[in-house]
Design a protein around this motif. Structure first.
Motif, PDB file in Angstrom:
ATOM      1  N   GLN A  10       0.842  -1.197   0.000  1.00  0.00           N
ATOM      2  CA  GLN A  10       0.000   0.000   0.000  1.00  0.00           C
ATOM      3  C   GLN A  10       0.874   1.243   0.000  1.00  0.00           C
ATOM      4  N   MET A  11       0.994   1.884  -1.173  1.00  0.00           N
ATOM      5  CA  MET A  11       1.761   3.116  -1.306  1.00  0.00           C
ATOM      6  C   MET A  11       0.949   4.088  -2.148  1.00  0.00           C
ATOM      7  N   PRO A  12       1.186   5.381  -1.961  1.00  0.00           N
ATOM      8  CA  PRO A  12       0.474   6.345  -2.801  1.00  0.00           C
ATOM      9  C   PRO A  12       0.975   6.292  -4.238  1.00  0.00           C
ATOM     10  N   ILE A  13       0.154   6.650  -5.148  1.00  0.00           N
ATOM     11  CA  ILE A  13       0.431   6.756  -6.584  1.00  0.00           C
ATOM     12  C   ILE A  13       0.573   5.386  -7.248  1.00  0.00           C
ATOM     13  N   MET A  14       1.518   4.566  -6.798  1.00  0.00           N
ATOM     14  CA  MET A  14       1.730   3.252  -7.405  1.00  0.00           C
ATOM     15  C   MET A  14       1.810   2.218  -6.288  1.00  0.00           C
ATOM     16  N   ASP A  15       1.038   1.133  -6.402  1.00  0.00           N
ATOM     17  CA  ASP A  15       1.121   0.129  -5.343  1.00  0.00           C
ATOM     18  C   ASP A  15       2.419  -0.667  -5.488  1.00  0.00           C
ATOM     19  N   GLY A  16       2.796  -1.348  -4.416  1.00  0.00           N
ATOM     20  CA  GLY A  16       4.054  -2.068  -4.369  1.00  0.00           C
ATOM     21  C   GLY A  16       4.186  -3.153  -5.425  1.00  0.00           C
ATOM     22  N   LEU A  17       3.097  -3.816  -5.765  1.00  0.00           N
ATOM     23  CA  LEU A  17       3.177  -4.873  -6.768  1.00  0.00           C
ATOM     24  C   LEU A  17       3.505  -4.311  -8.147  1.00  0.00           C
ATOM     25  N   LYS A  18       2.952  -3.157  -8.466  1.00  0.00           N
ATOM     26  CA  LYS A  18       3.298  -2.509  -9.735  1.00  0.00           C
ATOM     27  C   LYS A  18       4.759  -2.083  -9.729  1.00  0.00           C
ATOM     28  N   LEU A  19       5.232  -1.639  -8.565  1.00  0.00           N
ATOM     29  CA  LEU A  19       6.631  -1.248  -8.466  1.00  0.00           C
ATOM     30  C   LEU A  19       7.559  -2.452  -8.629  1.00  0.00           C
ATOM     31  N   VAL A  20       7.193  -3.583  -8.051  1.00  0.00           N
ATOM     32  CA  VAL A  20       7.991  -4.803  -8.228  1.00  0.00           C
ATOM     33  C   VAL A  20       8.105  -5.123  -9.721  1.00  0.00           C
ATOM     34  N   LYS A  21       6.986  -5.087 -10.400  1.00  0.00           N
ATOM     35  CA  LYS A  21       6.975  -5.377 -11.837  1.00  0.00           C
ATOM     36  C   LYS A  21       7.870  -4.397 -12.600  1.00  0.00           C
ATOM     37  N   ARG A  22       7.797  -3.136 -12.246  1.00  0.00           N
ATOM     38  CA  ARG A  22       8.604  -2.115 -12.923  1.00  0.00           C
ATOM     39  C   ARG A  22      10.099  -2.327 -12.638  1.00  0.00           C
ATOM     40  N   VAL A  23      10.435  -2.597 -11.384  1.00  0.00           N
ATOM     41  CA  VAL A  23      11.841  -2.828 -11.022  1.00  0.00           C
ATOM     42  C   VAL A  23      12.391  -4.035 -11.770  1.00  0.00           C
ATOM     43  N   ARG A  24      11.618  -5.102 -11.842  1.00  0.00           N
ATOM     44  CA  ARG A  24      12.082  -6.316 -12.505  1.00  0.00           C
ATOM     45  C   ARG A  24      12.234  -6.141 -14.017  1.00  0.00           C
ATOM     46  N   SER A  25      11.561  -5.170 -14.586  1.00  0.00           N
ATOM     47  CA  SER A  25      11.690  -4.933 -16.023  1.00  0.00           C
ATOM     48  C   SER A  25      12.888  -4.037 -16.355  1.00  0.00           C
ATOM     49  N   ASP A  26      13.534  -3.474 -15.331  1.00  0.00           N
ATOM     50  CA  ASP A  26      14.698  -2.604 -15.517  1.00  0.00           C
ATOM     51  C   ASP A  26      15.967  -3.445 -15.391  1.00  0.00           C
ATOM     52  N   PRO A  27      16.747  -3.568 -16.456  1.00  0.00           N
ATOM     53  CA  PRO A  27      17.950  -4.399 -16.407  1.00  0.00           C
ATOM     54  C   PRO A  27      18.927  -4.023 -15.288  1.00  0.00           C
ATOM     55  N   THR A  28      18.950  -2.756 -14.908  1.00  0.00           N
ATOM     56  CA  THR A  28      19.848  -2.303 -13.850  1.00  0.00           C
ATOM     57  C   THR A  28      19.493  -2.916 -12.501  1.00  0.00           C
ATOM     58  N   HIS A  29      18.197  -3.137 -12.262  1.00  0.00           N
ATOM     59  CA  HIS A  29      17.743  -3.605 -10.946  1.00  0.00           C
ATOM     60  C   HIS A  29      17.059  -4.973 -11.002  1.00  0.00           C
ATOM     61  N   LYS A  30      17.192  -5.683 -12.092  1.00  0.00           N
ATOM     62  CA  LYS A  30      16.460  -6.938 -12.235  1.00  0.00           C
ATOM     63  C   LYS A  30      16.841  -7.982 -11.186  1.00  0.00           C
ATOM     64  N   ASP A  31      18.050  -7.880 -10.622  1.00  0.00           N
ATOM     65  CA  ASP A  31      18.495  -8.848  -9.620  1.00  0.00           C
ATOM     66  C   ASP A  31      18.543  -8.272  -8.206  1.00  0.00           C
ATOM     67  N   THR A  32      18.103  -7.036  -8.027  1.00  0.00           N
ATOM     68  CA  THR A  32      18.098  -6.422  -6.700  1.00  0.00           C
ATOM     69  C   THR A  32      17.057  -7.113  -5.827  1.00  0.00           C
ATOM     70  N   PRO A  33      17.455  -7.589  -4.639  1.00  0.00           N
ATOM     71  CA  PRO A  33      16.476  -8.227  -3.755  1.00  0.00           C
ATOM     72  C   PRO A  33      15.360  -7.259  -3.357  1.00  0.00           C
ATOM     73  N   ILE A  34      14.126  -7.768  -3.391  1.00  0.00           N
ATOM     74  CA  ILE A  34      12.961  -6.976  -3.006  1.00  0.00           C
ATOM     75  C   ILE A  34      12.243  -7.679  -1.859  1.00  0.00           C
ATOM     76  N   VAL A  35      12.043  -6.940  -0.775  1.00  0.00           N
ATOM     77  CA  VAL A  35      11.304  -7.435   0.385  1.00  0.00           C
ATOM     78  C   VAL A  35      10.033  -6.615   0.496  1.00  0.00           C
ATOM     79  N   ILE A  36       8.910  -7.295   0.531  1.00  0.00           N
ATOM     80  CA  ILE A  36       7.622  -6.619   0.707  1.00  0.00           C
ATOM     81  C   ILE A  36       7.175  -6.820   2.146  1.00  0.00           C
ATOM     82  N   ILE A  37       6.805  -5.710   2.787  1.00  0.00           N
ATOM     83  CA  ILE A  37       6.256  -5.733   4.138  1.00  0.00           C
ATOM     84  C   ILE A  37       4.848  -5.168   4.030  1.00  0.00           C
ATOM     85  N   THR A  38       3.855  -5.937   4.484  1.00  0.00           N
ATOM     86  CA  THR A  38       2.478  -5.529   4.235  1.00  0.00           C
ATOM     87  C   THR A  38       1.505  -6.114   5.259  1.00  0.00           C
ATOM     88  N   THR A  39       0.311  -5.547   5.281  1.00  0.00           N
ATOM     89  CA  THR A  39      -0.770  -6.109   6.094  1.00  0.00           C
ATOM     90  C   THR A  39      -1.548  -7.164   5.314  1.00  0.00           C
TER      91      THR A  39
END
Length: 78
Positions: A10-39
């Protein structure tokens, strides 16, 4: 570059799942570990996040040692 990304679903403007998808599509950050903390504790939410490329999914309430251990494991540090 980032060593790791820690985000909520739950984030303003873009939810975290959309951000995960965007990060994974960027070659620079495709292997950066992502931790989601949520309710959002439903198994479907967890599976979707992991399928999109999150490395870990932690539900609130959280304990700092759990988050630290998860990040250390993903970064392979002691």
């Amino acid at each position: 570059p980032f060593d790791a990304i820690i985000m909520d679903v739950q984030m303003p403007i873009m939810d975290g799942l959309k951000l995960v998808k965007r990060v994974r599509s960027d070659p620079t950050h495709k292997d950066t570990p992502i931790v989601i903390i949520t309710t959002e504790g439903a198994n479907e939410d967890r599976q979707r996040a992991l399928q999109l490329g999150a490395n870990a999914y932690i539900t609130k309430p959280i304990q700092a040692p759990q988050v630290i251990a998860t990040v250390k494991e993903l970064l392979k540090v002691e």
